[in-house]
Design a protein around this motif. Structure first.
Motif, PDB file in Angstrom:
ATOM      1  N   ILE A  67     -10.311   7.990  -7.410  1.00 40.81           N
ATOM      2  CA  ILE A  67     -10.249   6.795  -6.572  1.00 40.81           C
ATOM      3  C   ILE A  67     -11.620   6.473  -5.988  1.00 40.81           C
ATOM      4  O   ILE A  67     -12.029   5.305  -5.919  1.00 40.81           O
ATOM      5  N   ARG A  88      -5.648  -1.382  -6.174  1.00 44.45           N
ATOM      6  CA  ARG A  88      -4.266  -1.830  -6.075  1.00 44.45           C
ATOM      7  C   ARG A  88      -3.448  -1.316  -7.254  1.00 44.45           C
ATOM      8  O   ARG A  88      -2.317  -0.821  -7.088  1.00 44.45           O
ATOM      9  N   GLN A  91      -2.831   2.485  -6.870  1.00 41.47           N
ATOM     10  CA  GLN A  91      -1.798   2.771  -5.871  1.00 41.47           C
ATOM     11  C   GLN A  91      -0.405   2.473  -6.425  1.00 41.47           C
ATOM     12  O   GLN A  91       0.540   3.249  -6.223  1.00 41.47           O
ATOM     13  N   GLN A  92      -0.285   1.369  -7.145  1.00 44.93           N
ATOM     14  CA  GLN A  92       1.006   1.021  -7.753  1.00 44.93           C
ATOM     15  C   GLN A  92       1.414   2.051  -8.797  1.00 44.93           C
ATOM     16  O   GLN A  92       2.591   2.458  -8.859  1.00 44.93           O
ATOM     17  N   HIS A  95       2.677   5.286  -7.049  1.00 43.40           N
ATOM     18  CA  HIS A  95       4.035   5.166  -6.517  1.00 43.40           C
ATOM     19  C   HIS A  95       5.068   5.099  -7.633  1.00 43.40           C
ATOM     20  O   HIS A  95       6.156   5.676  -7.516  1.00 43.40           O
ATOM     21  N   PHE A 127      -1.127   9.384   0.905  1.00 39.61           N
ATOM     22  CA  PHE A 127      -1.925   8.705  -0.112  1.00 39.61           C
ATOM     23  C   PHE A 127      -2.142   7.238   0.261  1.00 39.61           C
ATOM     24  O   PHE A 127      -3.196   6.667  -0.039  1.00 39.61           O
ATOM     25  N   ASP A 128      -1.161   6.631   0.917  1.00 41.21           N
ATOM     26  CA  ASP A 128      -1.340   5.240   1.348  1.00 41.21           C
ATOM     27  C   ASP A 128      -2.441   5.143   2.404  1.00 41.21           C
ATOM     28  O   ASP A 128      -3.237   4.190   2.404  1.00 41.21           O
ATOM     29  N   PHE A 131      -5.703   5.281   0.511  1.00 39.30           N
ATOM     30  CA  PHE A 131      -6.036   4.008  -0.132  1.00 39.30           C
ATOM     31  C   PHE A 131      -6.523   2.987   0.896  1.00 39.30           C
ATOM     32  O   PHE A 131      -7.426   2.188   0.609  1.00 39.30           O
ATOM     33  N   ARG A 132      -5.939   2.993   2.080  1.00 36.47           N
ATOM     34  CA  ARG A 132      -6.378   2.047   3.119  1.00 36.47           C
ATOM     35  C   ARG A 132      -7.852   2.257   3.454  1.00 36.47           C
ATOM     36  O   ARG A 132      -8.620   1.289   3.558  1.00 36.47           O
TER      37      ARG A 132
END
Length: 321
Positions: A67, A88, A91-92, A95, A127-128, A131-132
């Motif tokens: 990442i 994006r 991340q998708q 999940h 993990f979210d 990513f933020r």
């Protein structure tokens, strides 16, 4: 791939962890290679873990590295949209893979990290948060206050400590050890910020709180002047000395947490704490020469620390320590 063709060390780790699926083994080996190539100090410390736990740490590092590389696109013309789209999509895919949609099947990192999350019940929300913070890196910025920087550091480093904690294991409720794990991740990140001042400036980033620098008459323009000359001026040295002291305070705050992790993981955590902390010593000894070089702990020092820790591991396993 025939297991006999695998390098010995990865094969032993994967066998010890009970990872037999060829697809998973390839993914874990790829993450291990990323870890060995880009995280020398952390990789060395990881080798002090019991073998069954090492692959999961390699997977978490490999994911973070993947990442991070998406964010640091080499072509500045792509920085505005391509990395944002890539983040994006990543991340998708993560999940989707965690839901069991098979999104990891063709990706060299995702298969391992998803397996590690499931094996150790790592909280997906971490993990979210990561990513933020990575999205925050997509635009050049200055952090005005320590609180603003801490918000970024939680997602970029604190959550890494929280992800790794279930792999290490604890001798107390996880909730008690978690703040120390996050604090140690924060200490490592603050060290990287100080070591990489010049490199970050070239990318348009300053990870030192502006109001703390201002107390020493230092601003972004002054830092960029030091980048041009390759040398810190006296005011910048004083400001960096203050930042080193603040980072050392975070190491002290994190240290009590070492004894809360499982005995088998303690040498790994202690060695990482020690060697990363010594990077601060090297920065000071260099005269804060962080604009034209990347300060590091030398290979001999790293090897010596690892050897001493390995002795502690053997003593613990054989009941002599």
């Amino acid at each position: 791939m025939d297991r006999g063709a695998e390098p010995v060390a990865p094969r032993r780790e994967l066998d010890a962890a009970g990872i037999g699926d060829p697809r998973l083994r390839r993914s874990y080996r790829h993450c291990r290679q990323l870890h060995a190539r880009h995280g020398r100090t952390y990789f060395l410390a990881t080798r002090l873990l019991p073998a069954p736990r090492r692959p999961a740490v390699h997977a978490l590092y490999g994911f973070a590295r993947w990442i991070d590389d998406l964010v640091d696109a080499p072509d500045p013309r792509t920085r505005a949209e391509q990395p944002r789209t890539a983040l994006r999509t990543a991340q998708q895919r993560l999940h989707a893979a965690l839901r069991g949609d098979g999104a990891e099947d063709r990706h060299p990192v995702l298969a391992a990290v998803v397996d590690a999350v499931r094996r150790y019940s790592i909280e997906p929300a971490l993990f979210d948060d990561f990513f933020r913070s990575m999205r925050m890196d997509l635009r050049p910025r200055t952090y005005r206050t320590r609180a603003e920087l801490d918000d970024y550091v939680h997602g970029s480093a604190g959550v890494i400590g929280l992800q790794v904690l279930p792999v290490l294991g604890t001798r107390c409720p996880v909730e008690r050890a978690a703040p120390y794990a996050a604090e140690l991740g924060r200490a490592f990140q603050l060290t990287n910020f100080l070591r990489d001042v010049g490199e970050d400036l070239r990318r348009g980033r300053v990870y030192l709180p502006a109001e703390e620098l201002a107390a020493f008459d230092v601003d972004r323009e002054r830092l960029e002047g030091c980048l041009r000359t390759g040398r810190p001026d006296p005011a910048v040295r004083r400001a960096l000395s203050d930042q080193v002291a603040r980072a050392r305070a975070v190491y002290r705050a994190a240290e009590p947490g070492i004894r809360l992790v499982d005995a088998g993981a303690r040498p790994c955590v202690r060695t990482a704490h020690q060697l990363y902390g010594e990077i601060l010593d090297r920065i000071v000894e260099s005269g804060y020469a962080v604009f034209d070089q990347r300060v590091a702990v030398g290979p001999a020092r790293r090897a010596g620390a690892a050897a001493r820790a390995a002795g502690s591991v053997l003593a613990t396993r054989w009941g002599t320590g």
